[in-house]
Design a protein around this motif. Structure first.
Motif, mmCIF file in Angstrom:
data_model
loop_
_atom_site.group_PDB
_atom_site.id
_atom_site.type_symbol
_atom_site.label_atom_id
_atom_site.label_comp_id
_atom_site.label_asym_id
_atom_site.label_seq_id
_atom_site.Cartn_x
_atom_site.Cartn_y
_atom_site.Cartn_z
ATOM 1 N N HIS A 99 -13.516 39.771 6.239
ATOM 2 C CA HIS A 99 -12.098 40.088 6.231
ATOM 3 C C HIS A 99 -11.597 40.207 4.629
ATOM 4 C CE1 HIS A 99 -11.110 40.657 10.373
ATOM 5 N NE2 HIS A 99 -11.064 39.457 10.527
ATOM 6 N N ASP A 130 -10.532 42.417 2.933
ATOM 7 C CA ASP A 130 -9.175 43.179 2.662
ATOM 8 C C ASP A 130 -8.164 41.890 2.407
ATOM 9 O OD1 ASP A 130 -9.838 42.609 5.487
ATOM 10 O OD2 ASP A 130 -8.277 44.108 5.868
ATOM 11 N N GLU A 161 -18.077 41.974 1.095
ATOM 12 C CA GLU A 161 -18.226 41.886 2.591
ATOM 13 C C GLU A 161 -19.435 41.583 3.361
ATOM 14 O OE1 GLU A 161 -17.039 41.884 6.561
ATOM 15 O OE2 GLU A 161 -15.600 41.958 4.739
ATOM 16 N N ASP A 164 -15.288 39.339 11.750
ATOM 17 C CA ASP A 164 -14.773 40.845 11.631
ATOM 18 C C ASP A 164 -15.726 41.871 12.150
ATOM 19 O OD1 ASP A 164 -16.585 40.586 9.582
ATOM 20 O OD2 ASP A 164 -15.065 40.831 7.896
ATOM 21 N N GLU A 223 -20.009 48.686 8.197
ATOM 22 C CA GLU A 223 -19.119 49.559 8.299
ATOM 23 C C GLU A 223 -17.756 49.076 7.580
ATOM 24 O OE1 GLU A 223 -19.196 52.775 9.269
ATOM 25 O OE2 GLU A 223 -21.358 52.428 9.109
ATOM 26 N N TYR A 224 -17.522 47.610 7.968
ATOM 27 C CA TYR A 224 -16.212 46.933 7.247
ATOM 28 C C TYR A 224 -16.330 47.292 5.790
ATOM 29 C CZ TYR A 224 -12.250 43.708 7.519
ATOM 30 O OH TYR A 224 -11.261 43.075 7.471
ATOM 31 N N LYS A 243 -17.832 49.455 3.880
ATOM 32 C CA LYS A 243 -17.455 50.812 3.282
ATOM 33 C C LYS A 243 -16.137 51.153 3.419
ATOM 34 C CE LYS A 243 -20.025 53.771 5.537
ATOM 35 N NZ LYS A 243 -21.040 54.545 6.704
ATOM 36 N N GLN A 244 -15.390 50.499 4.214
ATOM 37 C CA GLN A 244 -13.659 50.957 4.471
ATOM 38 C C GLN A 244 -13.201 50.070 3.270
ATOM 39 O OE1 GLN A 244 -11.865 52.873 6.049
ATOM 40 N NE2 GLN A 244 -10.284 52.071 4.806
ATOM 41 N N PHE A 245 -13.659 48.913 3.179
ATOM 42 C CA PHE A 245 -12.986 48.029 2.349
ATOM 43 C C PHE A 245 -13.391 48.630 0.664
ATOM 44 C CE2 PHE A 245 -13.856 44.327 -0.790
ATOM 45 C CZ PHE A 245 -12.631 43.892 -0.935
ATOM 46 N N ARG A 298 -13.843 51.611 0.037
ATOM 47 C CA ARG A 298 -13.048 53.007 -0.261
ATOM 48 C C ARG A 298 -11.784 52.478 -0.738
ATOM 49 N NH1 ARG A 298 -15.985 55.069 4.163
ATOM 50 N NH2 ARG A 298 -14.629 54.229 5.568
ATOM 51 N N GLU A 299 -11.044 51.323 -0.180
ATOM 52 C CA GLU A 299 -9.650 50.856 -0.482
ATOM 53 C C GLU A 299 -9.359 50.552 -1.580
ATOM 54 O OE1 GLU A 299 -6.153 48.204 1.431
ATOM 55 O OE2 GLU A 299 -8.149 48.250 2.742
ATOM 56 N N LYS A 318 -11.783 50.573 -4.621
ATOM 57 C CA LYS A 318 -12.831 50.898 -5.491
ATOM 58 C C LYS A 318 -12.113 51.075 -6.949
ATOM 59 C CE LYS A 318 -17.011 52.437 -6.598
ATOM 60 N NZ LYS A 318 -16.709 52.585 -8.131
#
Length: 476
Positions: free
Chosen positions: A153, A155, A172, A181, A190-191, A193-195, A197-198, A200
């Motif tokens: 987690h 984020d 992560e 998570d 996948e987690y 990759k999203q983190f 993007r948020e 970067k």
């Protein structure tokens, strides 16, 4: 003659006005009267030094003559304290601070029989957030301005870290079994990759992938992470050669290559990687690490407590391999600050080599600052006090009894100082702590949340220890 005199007077007044205007508007923060350890290439020390900050950057550093050139709305008098780059903790699992002090009953298989089951039962988004608040508070109060972490987690960790005001490389975790998570094995990809993007382009957070270890992540997943890290231009944090039998535990490692050699064989060892621990390395392994440009996180205190071995840190230091200091998780060394780790970093190597002349204090402080920045591939921004770098600065007071006398500031820091000697912590030009008072968060509210977590965990943890102590070590 009268006209000439009036003209000269006008020029003089214009010049004075220009200088006054410049003095009133050219800096946001000035630190003065300090013993400045720059940690630049020459290891320059400036007595009665001055550091000038504008926004998030250092714009000037030098003697007190700078006070005639610059002014700022905030001036901090270091009062003969040591002014130095913020320290860098290159390896941690910070939310495990919620479990600090548990599992100390002499459990042989502590990672798999105690750590992992404890996390499976008690980890949650909220615990990770609240524990990160406590952990980053601890870091800020002890002069660590940047830390690297491998956990879940991310984020939530990023949110808590930014509240305190620290800088972090947050990886992560990717692992081959379900975790808090990620319900699927290796779901952390996948987690992550999203983190990424948020966060970067965040000014304080560097997002990363963190495959747990060579024996807990499949080969094809390590290769996938390598490809993604290159595409997204982010670091990869991983445990490597922490245990002596990792080669035997790597699936499909039929040639029984060392973990480092195996990473090289499958094409993922490169300068985006940070290798935590790296204890059981051969000369050939060290050569491969050197060739790859990977960074090393040296965790001497945690490795001593866990009886996992002494890393060949001196050999790697001599070969200019990028290397910093880490504490590992708060259940491994029970601390997140670097102060006791400093002396361990030197003394473990002296014992290993039977040589009291190696790893002198100046070299240890190098590892804790610019060395850590190089290991994390961030030395163009942090790790030393130089014009153009980020304003990550700490002031260590020298008035306390344990800090006197101060003949050699490096020796004073390595062998005398403790976290309570850190007076001021500045990150990205922002004062996070001054005169030991936190400026960004309410400490009482953090402690209240940790009290709730402690009450929830303690009974389960005691019962878990009774079963875990029966589990044999995986190292046997």
């Amino acid at each position: 003659m009268k006209k000439l005199t009036l003209s000269l007077l006008a020029v003089s007044l214009l010049s004075a006005c220009s200088q006054t205007s410049q003095l009133n508007h050219n800096a946001s923060l000035i630190i003065k009267n300090g013993q400045v350890l720059t940690m630049n290439d020459n290891k320059d020390i400036i007595e009665q030094g001055v550091v000038v900050v504008k926004g998030d950057q250092i714009i000037a550093i030098g003697t007190k003559a700078l006070l005639k050139q610059y002014s700022a709305s905030k001036v901090i008098d270091a009062e003969d304290g040591i002014v130095m780059p913020g320290m860098i903790n290159t390896h941690n699992h910070l939310p495990m601070i919620a479990f600090r002090g548990l599992g100390e009953e002499g459990i042989a298989n502590r990672l798999f029989a105690y750590f992992f089951p404890l996390e499976k039962e008690k980890l949650s988004r909220d615990l990770i957030y609240q524990a990160t608040r406590l952990g980053t508070l601890d870091l800020a109060q002890s002069g660590v301005t940047t830390y690297a972490d491998m956990y879940y987690h991310m984020d939530e960790m990023a949110k808590a870290t930014k509240e305190i005001g620290l800088r972090a490389v947050l990886g992560e975790t990717v692992i081959k079994f379900p975790v808090v998570d990620a319900k699927e094995p290796h779901g952390g990809i996948e987690y992550a990759k999203q983190f990424i993007r948020e966060y970067k382009n965040d000014p304080l957070i560097t997002p990363a992938f963190a495959p747990h270890a060579v024996y807990t992540v499949a080969e094809d997943k390590l290769q996938e992470i390598n490809t993604l890290s290159k595409q997204l231009d982010v670091p990869v944090l991983i445990h490597v050669s922490e245990f002596g039998n990792e080669a035997e535990r790597i699936q499909d490692n039929t040639d029984k290559l060392s973990p480092v050699a195996w990473l090289n064989k499958i094409g993922v060892l490169n300068d985006r990687m940070v290798l935590a621990h790296s204890i059981h390395l051969t000369k050939e392994d060290i050569a491969l690490v050197k060739q790859s440009g990977a960074g090393i996180a040296y965790n001497p205190m945690a490795n001593a407590k866990g009886a996992t071995g002494i890393a060949p840190a001196w050999e790697m230091y001599q070969q200019d391999i990028p290397m910093g200091l880490g504490t590992d998780g708060p259940m491994s060394s029970n601390q997140v600050d670097l102060w006791r780790t400093l002396s361990y970093a030197a003394n473990m190597q002296r014992l290993k080599h039977d040589d009291r002349t190696i790893m002198i204090p100046e070299q240890v402080i190098e590892l804790a600052t610019i060395g850590g920045a190089k290991a994390l591939h961030m030395d163009d921004e942090i790790g030393s006090l130089e014009t153009g770098k980020k304003a990550d600065i700490i002031i260590v007071e020298t008035d306390s009894a344990n800090m006197r006398p101060n003949y050699n500031p490096y020796a004073t820091l390595v062998y005398q100082a403790n976290p309570s000697n850190v007076d001021t912590t500045i990150v990205n030009g922002k004062v996070v702590m001054e005169n030991r008072q936190m400026k960004t968060v309410n400490v009482k509210s953090i402690n209240q949340e940790i009290d709730k977590i402690e009450s929830d965990i303690q009974d389960f943890a005691k019962e878990l220890a009774k079963d875990a102590i029966k589990s044999p070590s995986l190292m046997k």
